[in-house]
Design a protein around this motif. Structure first.
Motif, short mmCIF file in Angstrom:
data_model
loop_
_atom_site.label_atom_id
_atom_site.label_comp_id
_atom_site.label_asym_id
_atom_site.label_seq_id
_atom_site.Cartn_x
_atom_site.Cartn_y
_atom_site.Cartn_z
N ARG A 1 0.87 -1.13 0.16
CA ARG A 1 0.14 -0.04 -0.17
C ARG A 1 0.85 1.36 -0.03
O ARG A 1 1.90 1.23 0.06
CB ARG A 1 -1.07 0.12 1.15
CG ARG A 1 -0.17 -0.24 2.54
CD ARG A 1 0.03 1.09 3.21
NE ARG A 1 0.53 0.78 4.64
CZ ARG A 1 0.91 1.75 5.39
NH1 ARG A 1 1.17 3.02 4.91
NH2 ARG A 1 1.53 1.50 6.53
N CYS A 2 0.23 2.35 -0.03
CA CYS A 2 1.02 3.70 -0.43
C CYS A 2 1.91 3.98 1.11
O CYS A 2 1.02 3.86 2.12
CB CYS A 2 0.15 4.86 -0.53
SG CYS A 2 -0.41 4.63 -2.38
N LYS B 1 8.05 6.70 9.40
CA LYS B 1 9.44 7.03 9.39
C LYS B 1 10.02 6.79 8.22
O LYS B 1 10.98 7.16 7.37
CB LYS B 1 10.21 6.61 10.60
CG LYS B 1 9.97 7.33 11.99
CD LYS B 1 10.88 6.74 13.05
CE LYS B 1 10.54 7.49 14.36
NZ LYS B 1 11.10 6.70 15.47
N SER B 2 9.70 5.40 7.71
CA SER B 2 10.37 4.85 6.69
C SER B 2 9.48 3.64 6.15
O SER B 2 8.60 2.93 6.89
CB SER B 2 11.77 3.95 6.96
OG SER B 2 12.02 3.18 6.12
N PRO B 3 9.48 3.45 4.94
CA PRO B 3 8.78 2.35 4.02
C PRO B 3 9.01 1.08 4.79
O PRO B 3 8.10 0.20 4.79
CB PRO B 3 8.85 2.39 2.89
CG PRO B 3 9.49 3.91 2.47
CD PRO B 3 9.99 4.31 3.64
N TRP B 4 10.28 0.59 5.07
CA TRP B 4 10.73 -0.67 5.65
C TRP B 4 10.21 -0.81 7.03
O TRP B 4 10.56 -1.99 7.48
CB TRP B 4 12.13 -0.74 5.14
CG TRP B 4 12.37 -0.90 3.60
CD1 TRP B 4 12.98 0.14 3.05
CD2 TRP B 4 12.22 -1.81 2.72
NE1 TRP B 4 12.93 -0.34 1.67
CE2 TRP B 4 12.49 -1.30 1.53
CE3 TRP B 4 11.38 -3.17 2.98
CZ2 TRP B 4 12.27 -1.95 0.60
CZ3 TRP B 4 11.12 -4.02 1.86
CH2 TRP B 4 11.97 -3.45 0.62
N SER C 1 -6.03 0.12 -0.33
CA SER C 1 -5.55 0.39 -1.99
C SER C 1 -4.24 0.28 -2.06
O SER C 1 -3.31 0.76 -1.36
CB SER C 1 -6.14 1.76 -2.44
OG SER C 1 -5.65 1.91 -3.69
N ARG C 2 -3.53 -0.39 -3.12
CA ARG C 2 -2.15 -0.50 -3.48
C ARG C 2 -1.69 0.81 -3.94
O ARG C 2 -0.39 1.09 -3.57
CB ARG C 2 -2.20 -1.55 -4.45
CG ARG C 2 -2.50 -3.01 -3.98
CD ARG C 2 -2.17 -3.92 -5.05
NE ARG C 2 -2.34 -5.38 -4.84
CZ ARG C 2 -2.17 -6.43 -5.58
NH1 ARG C 2 -1.42 -6.26 -6.59
NH2 ARG C 2 -2.14 -7.74 -4.92
N ASP D 1 4.08 6.86 -5.03
CA ASP D 1 5.41 6.21 -5.76
C ASP D 1 6.54 5.74 -4.51
O ASP D 1 7.53 5.09 -5.07
CB ASP D 1 6.28 7.41 -6.51
CG ASP D 1 6.70 8.52 -5.55
OD1 ASP D 1 6.49 8.50 -4.28
OD2 ASP D 1 7.04 9.65 -6.01
N GLU D 2 5.93 5.48 -3.46
CA GLU D 2 6.82 4.83 -2.41
C GLU D 2 5.74 3.68 -1.80
O GLU D 2 4.34 4.06 -1.38
CB GLU D 2 7.36 5.80 -1.54
CG GLU D 2 8.56 6.42 -1.71
CD GLU D 2 9.12 7.18 -0.71
OE1 GLU D 2 10.25 6.73 -0.26
OE2 GLU D 2 8.58 8.29 -0.35
#
Length: 377
Positions: free
Chosen positions: A50-51, A58-61, A82-83, A116-117
């Motif tokens: 997801r977005c 803090k971070s996507p990971w 939603s993706r 975009d992330e």
């Protein structure tokens, strides 16, 4: 009569001994390896993401896939975020965690924007991550990988019989394993999606021969009354190979590492040059009785059996089909009995193939416990 002669000589040389055990173990290893072509169901599977919400994370990971506050920032469908879409923000700039902008009051739920992330549900790396295959407009790239894999197998089936009959079952087995090993390892170093897709096709175009060659070698090595058990063992080891694929995917942090774990042992096929003899029946079909007698002598020697020269001389009787019977493909389909058997076997094979691969592919989709489900299938 020819086939009875071969069975009789094999019985005198030893029905089951050290020789048969060694060769059959090698063929089981080859069959095990042939199942690794199913690795694409893990490397190219669709995953959940997801977005990334930079205002609140803090971070996507380091972010949770579905925190409680997410519904205020991302539209949901069927209880899943939603993706590739998130709600727009009234702020012109996006701040980080701890800022006052991490508030639902700044969100415009009548506006959606593409992100975009991304934040992923699981941490393992697939080609979705490495090659940026995200959102609905790119899903065809994942689907086409399975199509290329099956197409490669069809290409392999088109030449397997010819190569096997002309150059021998052993030659086909070793070449298919070596080529598949090299292509599989090259696939793990793919720099982009298109290189990966090409290597996927080439992998199955070579490895699709491995099971067939191992199966024929095993059946031609065994006496007719032991072939059912041999077929059962090969089928079981193939299924076990798909379990190993799941285990490799489970414990590998990346699809690249998984492929290297699975394909590197394939170089053991080099040892098959000395460990596996050519099919006795194929040698006799080529009138190579001299080499066939060497194979029988080797079987008797390793099984500690004494075989009379007269028994070996029986191999001088040419094996093969009855000269009065069908001798070619078109002659065979004109034979009612053979034609009915061919249609029946083809229909059964198609049904089993659709069922097996359908269940296998479906086992890694739509489940949070995909590895356990894959093992059960």
């Amino acid at each position: 009569m020819g086939e009875d002669v071969v069975d009789k000589v094999l019985e005198r040389a030893g029905r089951w001994g050290k020789f048969q055990l060694r060769v059959f173990v090698c063929l089981l290893l080859a069959t095990l390896f042939s199942s690794f072509s199913l690795s694409y169901i893990f490397t190219a599977r669709d995953i959940k993401y997801r977005c990334y919400i930079p205002e609140c994370e803090k971070s996507p990971w380091d972010s949770s896939y579905n925190p409680d506050w997410l519904q205020e920032f991302v539209p949901f469908q069927d209880k899943s975020p939603s993706r590739c879409l998130r709600y727009g923000s009234a702020n012109t700039s996006i701040s980080r965690l701890g800022s006052s902008t991490c508030s639902k009051e700044s969100i415009l739920k009548n506006v959606t924007v593409t992100c975009d992330e991304f934040v992923y549900q699981k941490k393992e790396i697939t080609i979705v991550h490495d090659f940026n295959i995200r959102c609905s407009e790119n899903l065809w790239k994942l689907t086409i990988i399975g199509t290329l894999s099956v197409t490669g197998e069809l290409v392999c089936l088109s030449y397997t019989g010819f190569v096997s009959d002309i150059y021998g079952r052993k030659t086909l087995l070793i070449l298919s394993m070596l080529l598949s090993t090299m292509v599989g390892l090259l696939r793990s170093f793919s720099p982009n999606y298109y290189a990966y897709a090409i290597f996927e096709f080439l992998d199955t175009a070579f490895s699709g021969c491995t099971y067939g060659a191992a199966f024929v070698l095993a059946m031609e090595m065994l006496e007719s009354k032991h072939r059912t058990l041999g077929n059962f063992a090969l089928s079981c080891i193939y299924a076990f190979g798909s379990v190993l694929v799941g285990l490799a995917a489970w414990f590998s942090p990346s699809w690249r590492i998984m492929l290297r774990i699975l394909y590197t042992p394939g170089f053991i096929s080099i040892l098959f040059i000395w460990a596996i003899p050519e099919s006795l029946r194929w040698l006799l079909s080529k009138s190579n009785t001299k080499e066939a007698k060497k194979v029988i002598s080797q079987i008797a020697s390793e099984n500690n059996r004494e075989i009379m020269f007269s028994s070996i001389s029986l191999l001088g009787v040419r094996t093969g089909v009855d000269p009065a019977g069908p001798s070619g493909f078109f002659d065979s389909i004109r034979n009612r009995t053979l034609f009915v058997r061919m249609v029946h076997c083809s229909f059964t094979w198609i049904c089993c193939t659709f069922l097996y691969f359908g269940l296998t592919i479906h086992s890694v989709s739509g489940s949070s416990h995909l590895f356990i489900l894959h093992f059960r299938v």
